[in-house]
Enzyme design. Structure first.
Site, PDB file in Angstrom:
ATOM      1  N   ASP A  98       0.855  -1.185   0.000  1.00  0.00           N
ATOM      2  CA  ASP A  98       0.000   0.000   0.000  1.00  0.00           C
ATOM      3  C   ASP A  98       0.891   1.236   0.000  1.00  0.00           C
ATOM      4  O   ASP A  98       1.659   1.458   0.933  1.00  0.00           O
ATOM      5  CB  ASP A  98      -0.897  -0.018   1.244  1.00  0.00           C
ATOM      6  CG  ASP A  98      -1.779   1.217   1.338  1.00  0.00           C
ATOM      7  OD1 ASP A  98      -1.968   1.901   0.312  1.00  0.00           O
ATOM      8  OD2 ASP A  98      -2.273   1.505   2.451  1.00  0.00           O
ATOM      9  N   ASP A 100       0.662   5.126   0.136  1.00  0.00           N
ATOM     10  CA  ASP A 100      -0.295   6.173   0.480  1.00  0.00           C
ATOM     11  C   ASP A 100       0.463   7.433   0.852  1.00  0.00           C
ATOM     12  O   ASP A 100       1.511   7.363   1.503  1.00  0.00           O
ATOM     13  CB  ASP A 100      -1.169   5.708   1.650  1.00  0.00           C
ATOM     14  CG  ASP A 100      -2.371   6.601   1.878  1.00  0.00           C
ATOM     15  OD1 ASP A 100      -2.176   7.764   2.293  1.00  0.00           O
ATOM     16  OD2 ASP A 100      -3.505   6.153   1.649  1.00  0.00           O
ATOM     17  N   ASP A 312       3.375   0.999   3.394  1.00  0.00           N
ATOM     18  CA  ASP A 312       2.756   0.867   4.708  1.00  0.00           C
ATOM     19  C   ASP A 312       3.074  -0.525   5.256  1.00  0.00           C
ATOM     20  O   ASP A 312       2.489  -1.522   4.832  1.00  0.00           O
ATOM     21  CB  ASP A 312       1.247   1.077   4.575  1.00  0.00           C
ATOM     22  CG  ASP A 312       0.547   1.167   5.917  1.00  0.00           C
ATOM     23  OD1 ASP A 312       1.131   0.705   6.923  1.00  0.00           O
ATOM     24  OD2 ASP A 312      -0.572   1.696   5.974  1.00  0.00           O
TER      25      ASP A 312
END
Length: 414
Positions: A98, A100, A312
């Protein structure tokens, strides 16, 4: 979010889901599904432990319920709808990454700039997955999250059974946080398959050594070679010699003579090429191996910022993670969770390509001033009643800065 606003969003989402192309996961019956519905907003209560036996069943559910958020498990289970996690019988899991903006240092506040920065990080992660880990493009699924970043799904038998600890090690590798530059800058024996020149004198074998950059053609070794040679080219591009290599001048092994030789090496026909293509460090520059290692240690923060990637870690390490379903809508933005071919990333503009709603005028009550760029247009709204295109209305409402329709005693547009 009031009831009228929730109903408006649900009808818009339901219209979308009527003909939506949903990226249903492989082994569908072995996946857990979870949802957040508009009826529970703004509390965002998650309803999970749902499973579907067929694609038609899943698609009918999405159309009928029109949820605000749609997730499925990255894990495969024997009993995905079991109410307790220890009863599901875990069978394996995709490897998930992920990216982000929340996890990027100094991410810009402007949404468009934020997404552009995340895209650069996405390209770096793609390079790691394809080049360092050797996954094929067919084993990698890239998805725009519908919010502030991208998801990578790696589906390969090689990763299926990895535990949380092994997945954290992958994150550590991607970040470069445990790099030991001593490993890369070494003296290597020139003997046997590595070279010639060994001599025997009075029964004793003398093996010559050469200084080399280990792993120069792949992985972190390749990145070190690029960073080092780019630095040397940049320094020699300066106008005055006295301004060149200021970082190295602080090193006790570097004097004026060494600086001159570094300039000569950089400007030579094959110097930097030999570093990049052969990992060569045995030049006519005294202590060049030590100088290069010193520079990398001193520049490690900038080096890792350029080449490392910030994923992440809890998401990757979690072997029972829920993640957004490609083709669904993100209830926090109204944008499409869009699957991309790796080759499509370069030209992909989420603020246009992930906007699915149309231009129909919609009246909203703006709760606070807000600005965003959507579909190539700069949208700026002030507090009060505003009429905006439907795609903008959905976005503003999902972001919590507007409600559907107009309230009494609210100022209208000037």
């Amino acid at each position: 979010m009031d009831n009228r606003t929730a109903r408006f969003l649900k009808t818009r989402f339901q219209k979308y889901y009527k003909n939506a192309e949903i990226g249903l996961p492989d082994h569908l019956p072995n996946r857990e599904w979870a949802f957040i519905f508009f009826d529970s907003m703004p509390d965002k209560m998650m309803h999970r432990h749902k499973a579907f036996g067929s694609p038609g069943e899943a698609l009918d559910y999405l159309y009928g319920m029109a949820p605000a958020h749609v997730y499925n498990s990255t894990a495969y289970y024997e009993y995905p709808d079991a109410r307790k996690m220890n009863e599901k019988n875990w069978l394996g899991a995709e490897l998930i990454f992920d990216l982000d903006a929340d996890h990027l240092p100094d991410a810009p506040k402007n949404y468009a700039d934020m997404l552009e920065l995340v895209k650069k990080e996405t390209f770096k992660l793609m390079d790691f997955l394809l080049e360092d880990f050797g996954f094929s493009e067919q084993e990698i699924e890239l998805v725009f999250s519908g919010g502030r970043g991208y998801h990578f799904h790696v589906r390969s038998p090689k990763v299926l059974k990895l535990g949380s600890a092994e997945r954290r090690e992958i994150v550590n590798y991607l970040s470069g946080r445990d790099l030991d530059f001593k490993y890369f800058f070494r003296e290597v024996a020139m003997d046997g398959e590595f070279g010639t020149g060994s001599k025997t004198f009075k029964g004793m074998k003398n093996v010559p050594f050469k200084c080399t950059l280990v792993g120069y053609d792949s992985g972190w070794g390749r990145r070190i070679a690029l960073y080092l040679t780019d630095y040397m080219k940049a320094e020699c591009g300066k106008r005055y010699k006295k301004d060149m290599f200021p970082e190295l001048r602080r090193y006790e092994k570097v004097g004026d003579t060494t600086i001159k030789k570094l300039i000569s090496l950089t400007n030579s026909e094959n110097g930097l090429k030999d570093i990049l293509e052969k990992g060569r460090l045995d030049f006519d520059v005294r202590n060049f191996k030590d100088i290069a290692a010193y520079f990398m240690r001193e520049s490690v923060e900038d080096f890792l910022h350029r080449f490392g990637t910030s994923v992440d870690e809890p998401v990757t390490a979690d072997i029972k993670r829920l993640i957004r379903v490609p083709g669904s809508l993100h209830g926090g933005s109204g944008m499409l969770v869009k699957k991309l071919a790796l080759s499509e990333l370069e030209k992909f503009d989420p603020l246009t390509d992930a906007v699915v709603f149309g231009e129909r005028p919609v009246k909203v009550t703006v709760l606070k001033p807000f600005s965003v760029q959507l579909k190539g247009k700069d949208l700026r709204v002030e507090e009060g009643i505003q009429e905006v295109p439907e795609y903008a209305a959905v976005y503003l409402i999902c972001r919590g800065v507007a409600e559907y329709g107009h309230r009494r005693n609210q100022p209208g547009p000037v």
